[in-house]
Design a protein around this motif. Structure first.
Motif, mmCIF file in Angstrom:
data_model
loop_
_atom_site.group_PDB
_atom_site.id
_atom_site.type_symbol
_atom_site.label_atom_id
_atom_site.label_comp_id
_atom_site.label_asym_id
_atom_site.label_seq_id
_atom_site.Cartn_x
_atom_site.Cartn_y
_atom_site.Cartn_z
ATOM 1 N N ILE A 118 37.353 48.153 39.531
ATOM 2 C CA ILE A 118 37.177 46.643 39.147
ATOM 3 C C ILE A 118 38.022 46.298 37.986
ATOM 4 O O ILE A 118 38.897 45.472 37.733
ATOM 5 N N GLN A 119 38.055 47.483 36.899
ATOM 6 C CA GLN A 119 38.974 47.604 35.808
ATOM 7 C C GLN A 119 40.426 47.655 36.152
ATOM 8 O O GLN A 119 41.198 46.650 35.509
ATOM 9 N N THR A 120 40.845 48.442 37.023
ATOM 10 C CA THR A 120 42.180 48.339 37.623
ATOM 11 C C THR A 120 42.557 47.110 38.210
ATOM 12 O O THR A 120 43.552 46.344 38.008
ATOM 13 N N PHE A 121 41.686 46.358 39.122
ATOM 14 C CA PHE A 121 42.054 45.281 39.868
ATOM 15 C C PHE A 121 42.193 44.221 38.765
ATOM 16 O O PHE A 121 43.267 43.357 39.103
ATOM 17 N N ILE A 122 41.426 44.079 37.886
ATOM 18 C CA ILE A 122 41.657 42.943 36.852
ATOM 19 C C ILE A 122 42.816 43.153 35.898
ATOM 20 O O ILE A 122 43.737 42.344 35.540
ATOM 21 N N ASP A 123 42.969 44.426 35.303
ATOM 22 C CA ASP A 123 44.200 44.626 34.467
ATOM 23 C C ASP A 123 45.547 44.570 35.354
ATOM 24 O O ASP A 123 46.345 44.123 34.513
ATOM 25 N N GLU A 124 45.528 44.946 36.493
ATOM 26 C CA GLU A 124 46.925 44.528 37.028
ATOM 27 C C GLU A 124 47.105 43.297 37.994
ATOM 28 O O GLU A 124 48.251 43.248 38.264
ATOM 29 N N ALA A 125 46.189 42.239 37.655
ATOM 30 C CA ALA A 125 46.349 41.038 37.933
ATOM 31 C C ALA A 125 47.028 40.218 37.310
ATOM 32 O O ALA A 125 46.894 39.711 36.065
ATOM 33 N N GLU A 126 48.554 39.870 37.560
ATOM 34 C CA GLU A 126 49.506 39.415 36.667
ATOM 35 C C GLU A 126 49.242 38.075 36.558
ATOM 36 O O GLU A 126 49.435 37.542 35.315
ATOM 37 N N HIS A 127 48.543 37.462 37.357
ATOM 38 C CA HIS A 127 48.434 35.905 37.015
ATOM 39 C C HIS A 127 46.857 35.740 36.638
ATOM 40 O O HIS A 127 46.363 34.621 36.586
ATOM 41 N N GLY A 128 46.055 36.807 36.346
ATOM 42 C CA GLY A 128 44.779 36.634 36.011
ATOM 43 C C GLY A 128 43.764 36.607 37.114
ATOM 44 O O GLY A 128 44.279 37.111 38.357
ATOM 45 N N GLN B 202 46.496 34.174 41.890
ATOM 46 C CA GLN B 202 45.305 34.793 40.838
ATOM 47 C C GLN B 202 44.818 35.861 41.930
ATOM 48 O O GLN B 202 44.696 35.637 43.133
ATOM 49 N N ARG B 203 44.164 36.783 41.362
ATOM 50 C CA ARG B 203 43.317 37.686 42.270
ATOM 51 C C ARG B 203 41.642 37.075 42.239
ATOM 52 O O ARG B 203 41.405 36.486 41.325
ATOM 53 N N VAL B 204 41.075 37.518 43.102
ATOM 54 C CA VAL B 204 39.657 37.065 43.170
ATOM 55 C C VAL B 204 38.594 38.379 43.210
ATOM 56 O O VAL B 204 38.468 38.947 44.266
ATOM 57 N N LEU B 205 37.598 38.313 42.318
ATOM 58 C CA LEU B 205 36.349 39.043 42.706
ATOM 59 C C LEU B 205 35.188 38.251 43.011
ATOM 60 O O LEU B 205 34.910 37.253 42.236
ATOM 61 N N GLN C 252 28.657 41.203 35.706
ATOM 62 C CA GLN C 252 29.084 40.116 35.460
ATOM 63 C C GLN C 252 29.246 39.784 33.984
ATOM 64 O O GLN C 252 30.257 39.488 33.434
ATOM 65 N N ARG C 253 28.285 40.379 33.261
ATOM 66 C CA ARG C 253 28.536 40.071 31.631
ATOM 67 C C ARG C 253 30.118 40.705 31.238
ATOM 68 O O ARG C 253 30.661 40.096 30.667
ATOM 69 N N ASP C 254 30.242 41.916 31.889
ATOM 70 C CA ASP C 254 31.289 42.739 31.263
ATOM 71 C C ASP C 254 32.742 42.177 32.038
ATOM 72 O O ASP C 254 33.763 42.277 31.388
ATOM 73 N N ILE C 255 32.602 41.584 33.310
ATOM 74 C CA ILE C 255 33.769 41.008 33.859
ATOM 75 C C ILE C 255 34.350 39.804 33.213
ATOM 76 O O ILE C 255 35.324 39.481 33.009
ATOM 77 N N LEU C 256 33.185 39.013 32.684
ATOM 78 C CA LEU C 256 33.644 37.733 32.047
ATOM 79 C C LEU C 256 34.121 37.859 30.814
ATOM 80 O O LEU C 256 34.808 37.087 30.122
ATOM 81 N N ALA C 257 33.832 38.866 30.121
ATOM 82 C CA ALA C 257 34.378 39.368 28.623
ATOM 83 C C ALA C 257 35.695 39.744 28.818
ATOM 84 O O ALA C 257 36.320 39.796 27.760
ATOM 85 N N HIS C 258 36.194 40.164 30.234
ATOM 86 C CA HIS C 258 37.774 40.639 30.133
ATOM 87 C C HIS C 258 38.492 39.381 29.888
ATOM 88 O O HIS C 258 38.371 38.448 30.765
ATOM 89 N N PRO C 259 39.694 39.650 29.060
ATOM 90 C CA PRO C 259 40.582 38.599 28.827
ATOM 91 C C PRO C 259 41.212 37.975 29.827
ATOM 92 O O PRO C 259 41.930 36.889 29.801
ATOM 93 N N ASN C 260 41.395 38.553 30.991
ATOM 94 C CA ASN C 260 42.147 38.417 32.162
ATOM 95 C C ASN C 260 41.502 37.541 33.003
ATOM 96 O O ASN C 260 42.135 37.276 34.062
ATOM 97 N N VAL C 261 40.388 37.144 32.734
ATOM 98 C CA VAL C 261 39.350 36.423 33.681
ATOM 99 C C VAL C 261 39.593 35.075 33.314
ATOM 100 O O VAL C 261 39.297 34.698 32.188
ATOM 101 N N LYS C 262 40.120 34.077 34.164
ATOM 102 C CA LYS C 262 40.584 32.801 33.888
ATOM 103 C C LYS C 262 39.681 31.799 34.275
ATOM 104 O O LYS C 262 39.528 30.639 33.846
ATOM 105 N N LEU C 263 38.884 32.001 35.464
ATOM 106 C CA LEU C 263 38.288 30.921 35.854
ATOM 107 C C LEU C 263 36.703 31.771 36.410
ATOM 108 O O LEU C 263 36.700 32.898 37.062
ATOM 109 N N PHE C 264 35.495 30.924 36.196
ATOM 110 C CA PHE C 264 34.323 31.688 36.796
ATOM 111 C C PHE C 264 33.671 30.403 37.866
ATOM 112 O O PHE C 264 33.420 29.354 37.510
#
Length: 513
Positions: free
Chosen positions: A276-286, A318-321, A343-355
């Motif tokens: 999940i970390q890699t998936f979010i980190d490598e999301a160019e558009h969030g 964007q990528r979607v989790l 969820q709590r840790d995913i939402l804290a990642h700065p590359n998450v643009k929308l919930f």
């Protein structure tokens, strides 16, 4: 010098606020994980401070100072089991009585609490406790423990205040500005909304008193052979902690015995799983994070609605989790699914643009805390009220489940991802939500120990507790004033009328003579 100052402060604090180790009984038999999860940090923190916790629940806590009594075998848990298409609709005019009837039926199952051997051993044993902590949602069976051990108790609300919570503590309903939970209303109400709010409040108070409370009294009498008046017992409540904060739901004047601890469940960030970390980190558009909570099962979305989202996700960069419990063979390459996500840790990642969310209070609070805009699809319960409160702050939008269509989904997702206003409003809301003199957990611990220190803290109780409604709303006073004024006017009328008749009679006499 600094060390001396710190030592002095610690000593003074210990003198001013002496707290001895207390024996605390916690009773949480609600089957839903979220209702238990939100307050677990409080119980863990109390245990870490040396208090001895006896925890009756289906969700055990691993801590050396916590003794778990499991109710899981008697009261099965509810997690990821609710079908989206089977839930009760929200926002209808007369839904409140249906909801109360549903609360009544579901609460019948909690009689199984008294079939647990360890619970009965505890009730009939010599144990001594200093405090009871219990949820106040759709049942008051836990109050029998306070009666049995003759101890003060604190009630907890995992959602925004319910009408029967407010009635217990003499809290003003403020129906013109505060939407009743479960109505789906926002704080900004028109005339029709205020009518609905008033009627719903009355339905919920009456429904709880005459259905849920009477049901619990019958269960206690049947299972424990104890005659108890919960109407009287509940008036002794010391404190209510509610999982809200005025920055989200708007300001209102609370009685001292009601304390807001919204965000108490939010813990320090933990490392994400590598994939999940890699998936979010490598999301160019969030990244867009999509989760419908711990109760609703995402895979129960009807095929046509699921395909709507998949087609939209295929169009966006964007990528979607997506929390999805089953297989999803037709998912686009930019979508990752998992049965459960941190969820709590995913939402804290700065590359998450929308919930994208159902609007549950825990997830909504986590998004607010992290400044993530929310696109909500409310399904039931308090979800509509939660997200409308955030929408009013400019940090959320709503889609109605029954009216979902591909164009609307794409338009709203694209708009919220490209319009910087949503992120800015979410950031502003996050800043005011976080800005407090004490953290929610510190606040909850302080008030728990405060009640213990002051033997139930009866001085917090409002004079309105137990007051008849006609006295609280001054109906008796207004009635006396009305009768007095009416009597004066009637008296004046008859006096004047009689005086006129006397004059007429006198003039007629004069004419005759």
């Amino acid at each position: 010098m600094m060390d001396l100052l710190i030592t002095t402060i610690i000593i003074c604090t210990a003198v001013i606020y002496p707290v001895n180790t207390a024996n605390i009984l916690v009773v949480f038999y609600n089957r839903a994980f979220s209702h238990n999860f939100v307050f677990i940090p409080l119980f863990q923190e109390l245990a870490s401070k040396g208090h001895n916790i006896t925890y009756i629940s289906s969700y055990p806590i691993q801590n050396p100072n916590i003794t778990n009594i499991s109710t899981k075998e008697s009261i099965p848990i509810v997690q990821n089991t609710i079908n989206v298409t089977h839930v009760q609709s929200i926002n209808a005019f007369h839904e409140s009585m249906k909801i109360m009837w549903d609360f009544y039926k579901k609460g019948i199952k909690y009689d199984a609490l008294f079939t647990v051997d360890d619970v009965n051993i505890l009730l009939n044993g010599p144990s001594k406790y200093d405090l009871l902590i219990a949820e106040h949602f759709n049942s008051e069976l836990s109050l029998v423990f306070a009666s049995k051990f003759n101890i003060p108790y604190i009630l907890l609300s995992s959602c925004s205040l319910l009408p029967w919570n407010q009635q217990v503590f003499g809290q003003s309903y403020a129906l013109a500005t505060s939407p009743v939970t479960l109505t789906g209303l926002s704080p900004k109400m028109n005339f029709y909304d205020r009518i609905k709010n008033t009627i719903s409040n009355a339905e919920q108070v009456i429904g709880y008193n005459f259905l849920c409370r009477k049901r619990d009294e019958e269960i206690i009498k049947k299972k424990l052979k104890i005659d108890v008046s919960l109407d009287q017992l509940v008036k002794n409540a010391s404190l209510l902690m509610v999982n809200t904060h005025f920055t989200m739901f708007g300001s209102r004047a609370y009685v001292p015995a009601i304390v807001e601890v919204g965000g108490i469940h939010i813990q320090p960030i933990k490392p994400l799983p590598t994939d999940i970390q890699t998936f979010i980190d490598e999301a160019e558009h969030g990244v867009v994070y999509f989760c419908m909570g711990s109760l609703l099962r995402g895979e129960t979305f009807p095929v046509e609605k699921r395909k709507m989202f998949l087609k939209v996700f295929e169009k966006i960069p964007q990528r979607v989790l997506w929390k999805w419990e089953g297989e999803l063979h037709d998912k686009p390459s930019n979508v990752m699914i998992r049965k459960w996500m941190p969820q709590r840790d995913i939402l804290a990642h700065p590359n998450v643009k929308l919930f994208i969310s159902h609007g549950g209070l825990l997830g909504t609070t986590e998004a607010v805390y992290e400044g993530v805009p929310i696109l909500s699809i409310p399904i039931f319960g308090d979800q509509m009220t939660n997200v409308k409160a955030v929408r009013d702050k400019g940090a959320a939008e709503i889609m109605y489940y029954t009216d979902l269509n591909e164009d609307e989904i794409f338009t709203k997702i694209n708009s919220m991802l490209t319009d910087p206003t949503y992120k800015q409003k979410a950031k502003e809301l996050s800043e005011v939500f976080r800005d407090r003199p004490m953290s929610p957990l510190e606040t909850a611990v302080y008030w728990t120990e405060y009640v213990i220190r002051h033997k139930g803290a009866p001085h917090l109780r409002s004079a309105a507790v137990g007051m008849p409604w006609y006295q609280y709303y001054l109906i008796d006073v207004l009635l006396v004033i009305f009768i007095s004024i009416a009597t004066i006017f009637v008296s004046l009328y008859y006096l004047i009328f009689k005086q006129i008749l006397r004059l007429i009679y006198k003039k007629s006499k004069e004419k005759q003579t």
